[in-house]
Motif scaffolding. Sequence first.
Motif, mmCIF file in Angstrom:
data_model
loop_
_atom_site.group_PDB
_atom_site.id
_atom_site.type_symbol
_atom_site.label_atom_id
_atom_site.label_comp_id
_atom_site.label_asym_id
_atom_site.label_seq_id
_atom_site.Cartn_x
_atom_site.Cartn_y
_atom_site.Cartn_z
ATOM 1 N N ALA A 196 35.479 33.807 34.912
ATOM 2 C CA ALA A 196 34.705 35.000 35.772
ATOM 3 C C ALA A 196 35.633 35.665 36.420
ATOM 4 C CB ALA A 196 33.659 34.339 36.126
ATOM 5 N N ALA A 197 35.003 36.871 36.858
ATOM 6 C CA ALA A 197 35.764 37.642 37.938
ATOM 7 C C ALA A 197 34.938 38.457 38.612
ATOM 8 C CB ALA A 197 36.871 38.478 36.841
ATOM 9 N N MET A 198 35.583 39.315 39.570
ATOM 10 C CA MET A 198 34.856 40.104 40.317
ATOM 11 C C MET A 198 33.666 40.972 39.577
ATOM 12 S SD MET A 198 37.856 42.837 41.592
ATOM 13 C CE MET A 198 36.508 44.196 42.466
ATOM 14 N N ASN A 199 34.132 41.315 38.315
ATOM 15 C CA ASN A 199 33.176 42.355 37.525
ATOM 16 C C ASN A 199 31.677 41.192 37.207
ATOM 17 O OD1 ASN A 199 34.576 40.403 35.555
ATOM 18 N ND2 ASN A 199 32.980 41.527 34.120
ATOM 19 N N ASP A 200 31.807 40.014 37.220
ATOM 20 C CA ASP A 200 30.835 39.084 37.011
ATOM 21 C C ASP A 200 29.929 38.842 38.410
ATOM 22 O OD1 ASP A 200 31.361 38.441 34.080
ATOM 23 O OD2 ASP A 200 32.987 37.598 34.961
ATOM 24 N N LEU A 201 30.709 38.605 39.240
ATOM 25 C CA LEU A 201 30.029 38.252 40.498
ATOM 26 C C LEU A 201 30.923 39.107 41.666
ATOM 27 C CD1 LEU A 201 28.078 36.491 42.330
ATOM 28 C CD2 LEU A 201 29.830 34.893 42.606
ATOM 29 N N ALA A 202 30.408 40.229 42.310
ATOM 30 C CA ALA A 202 30.949 41.206 42.928
ATOM 31 C C ALA A 202 30.908 40.737 44.633
ATOM 32 C CB ALA A 202 30.439 42.565 42.660
ATOM 33 N N ARG A 203 30.009 39.961 44.688
ATOM 34 C CA ARG A 203 29.579 39.750 46.209
ATOM 35 C C ARG A 203 31.031 39.167 47.130
ATOM 36 N NH1 ARG A 203 26.481 36.778 48.091
ATOM 37 N NH2 ARG A 203 25.318 38.174 49.599
ATOM 38 N N SER A 221 29.646 44.564 36.047
ATOM 39 C CA SER A 221 30.079 45.672 35.692
ATOM 40 C C SER A 221 31.099 45.302 34.660
ATOM 41 C CB SER A 221 31.109 46.513 36.540
ATOM 42 O OG SER A 221 32.386 46.023 36.802
ATOM 43 N N ASN A 222 31.561 46.177 33.769
ATOM 44 C CA ASN A 222 32.655 46.108 32.589
ATOM 45 C C ASN A 222 33.851 46.132 32.859
ATOM 46 O OD1 ASN A 222 29.647 47.094 30.838
ATOM 47 N ND2 ASN A 222 30.655 45.074 30.538
ATOM 48 N N TYR A 223 34.287 46.454 34.186
ATOM 49 C CA TYR A 223 35.440 46.909 34.678
ATOM 50 C C TYR A 223 36.511 45.848 34.025
ATOM 51 C CZ TYR A 223 39.524 47.623 38.055
ATOM 52 O OH TYR A 223 40.485 48.135 38.670
ATOM 53 N N ASN A 224 37.640 46.455 33.486
ATOM 54 C CA ASN A 224 38.745 45.984 32.783
ATOM 55 C C ASN A 224 38.335 45.698 31.350
ATOM 56 O OD1 ASN A 224 41.179 43.753 34.696
ATOM 57 N ND2 ASN A 224 40.262 45.963 35.164
ATOM 58 N N SER A 225 37.026 46.262 31.017
ATOM 59 C CA SER A 225 36.658 46.154 29.541
ATOM 60 C C SER A 225 36.379 44.726 29.424
ATOM 61 C CB SER A 225 37.668 46.673 28.630
ATOM 62 O OG SER A 225 37.500 48.145 28.284
ATOM 63 N N ARG A 226 35.794 44.038 30.274
ATOM 64 C CA ARG A 226 35.429 42.483 30.167
ATOM 65 C C ARG A 226 33.919 42.687 29.933
ATOM 66 N NH1 ARG A 226 37.571 38.501 32.456
ATOM 67 N NH2 ARG A 226 35.713 37.753 33.596
ATOM 68 N N PRO A 227 33.421 42.134 28.706
ATOM 69 C CA PRO A 227 31.992 42.012 28.316
ATOM 70 C C PRO A 227 31.302 41.303 29.477
ATOM 71 C CG PRO A 227 33.605 41.459 26.351
ATOM 72 C CD PRO A 227 34.328 41.349 27.547
ATOM 73 N N ARG A 228 30.158 41.522 29.554
ATOM 74 C CA ARG A 228 29.183 40.802 30.657
ATOM 75 C C ARG A 228 28.732 39.422 30.137
ATOM 76 N NH1 ARG A 228 26.920 45.602 33.756
ATOM 77 N NH2 ARG A 228 27.276 46.732 32.075
ATOM 78 N N ALA A 229 28.818 38.554 31.208
ATOM 79 C CA ALA A 229 28.237 37.174 31.037
ATOM 80 C C ALA A 229 27.022 37.012 29.945
ATOM 81 C CB ALA A 229 28.265 36.136 32.049
ATOM 82 N N ALA A 230 26.831 35.985 29.258
ATOM 83 C CA ALA A 230 25.612 35.655 28.918
ATOM 84 C C ALA A 230 24.612 35.024 30.058
ATOM 85 C CB ALA A 230 25.929 34.458 27.850
ATOM 86 N N GLU A 231 23.332 34.997 29.888
ATOM 87 C CA GLU A 231 22.269 34.553 30.904
ATOM 88 C C GLU A 231 21.521 33.378 30.173
ATOM 89 O OE1 GLU A 231 21.290 38.437 32.238
ATOM 90 O OE2 GLU A 231 21.232 37.318 34.093
#
Length: 422
Positions: free
Chosen positions: A311-318, A382-392
């Motif tokens: 996971a990365a800042m694109n998944d959890l930006a806080r 977000s999708n920064y670095n063309s990272r698909p967003r996480a599942a929920e």
Amino acid sequence: MSTTPSLSPFSQGPRGLTLEGVALADIAARFGTPTYVYSRAALVAAFDAYRHALGERPALVCCAVKANSNLGVLSVFAALDAGFDIVSGGELARVLAAGGRADRVVFSGTGKSRAEMRQALAAGIHCFNVESAAELDRLDEVAAALGTTAPVALRVNPDVDPGTHPYISTGLKSNKFGVAFSGALALYRRAAALPNLRVCGIACHIGSQLLDPAPVVEAAGKVLGLVDRLAAEGIHLDHIDLGGGLGIRYRDETPPTVAAYLAPLLELFKGRTEALCFEPGRSLTGNAGLLLTRIEYLKPGEEKNFAIVDAAMNDLARPALYDAWHDAVAVMARDLPPQCYDVVGPICESGDFLARERNLAVEEGDLLALLSAGAYGMSMSSNYNSRPRAAEVIVDGDSVHLVRERETVESLYALEKPLARE
Ligand code: LLP
């Protein structure tokens, strides 16, 4: 004052960390990582805390959709007859798709477009929380064109310091939100005179992650003074919206319980006939969710050790955005001496950290849970670095429901096309 134990649907056992009855390791095996995991029971408990504290008083609890806008999560609240606080046409569409009632929606936000106003009028929302004189005129015009009347509240800016992070305080004169308190009376007179508006309420929201009700009570006192002055002029309001803002425990904060937060407000409004409205976001979903991630690499360094996760800042930006602290917990306890790590992601930015300087007993391939991630987590991804967003997923007892599939890489560029060659 009593404090909220972080609504803890998580427990550590022989199967590692579990949520309700389900092992996070099983969720990772089934859905992959990174995945946001929510507890239905915790969402319901958080909403019920508001309902119970408000008791028989006429009140509307409007879940702030921006904190978590997943349809599955919204549908849990819709089933409880919740209201919703929206800030865009997109959020309205989500509420309706999740089975929420339009007549329980309040529409906040500084930049409502004409199209969004039309959409909300057609849906029949409860109220527009208008944030400027120009917006008031535009709403009157849009309502006239549709041959209808728009229900309005003015969002007033009470100029009260909520004592929270500067990026998330909204009730100061220097903030862009709401109409200046000093000009509110005049603006109400104007609203009352506009033919296609129906003045029905007043709104105020001073900030987020509030740990002390005092500034909200101060703001509510100012609002009440204004409500009485309006009544003296014959402008009677049906509801008073005191916004959201109640904080949660991320680390060692001691926010008041919902009941303790509301008590002084209920006291202030005792005997009044107006309905009270609240717009909680973080306190409903924050501690009902976590971000599940897997350690790709352990990278010992001279000055720091890094646990590089998927996971990365694109998944959890806080953490990157506000330097926010989220607990990082190993899903399986290991009999190892803990080491100090910065938990970071694969994104090419030094700001890409999820947790810093944490003692963890982990190995490569282990799962980590980033706690208190149910609010402003996925909704700010977000999708920064063309990272698909996480599942929920939502855990409900021993069932697990996939409420958002992991994005595919192809979906990230489905709306794009290469320039045709000459
Ligand atoms: N109502 C209005 C008009 C708001 O602007 C907000 C949040 C809420 C309600 C919900 O507030 P809550 O109960 O969640 O505090 N991204 C930041 C938080 C931004 C809050 C923006 N407005 C974070 O991750 O901390």
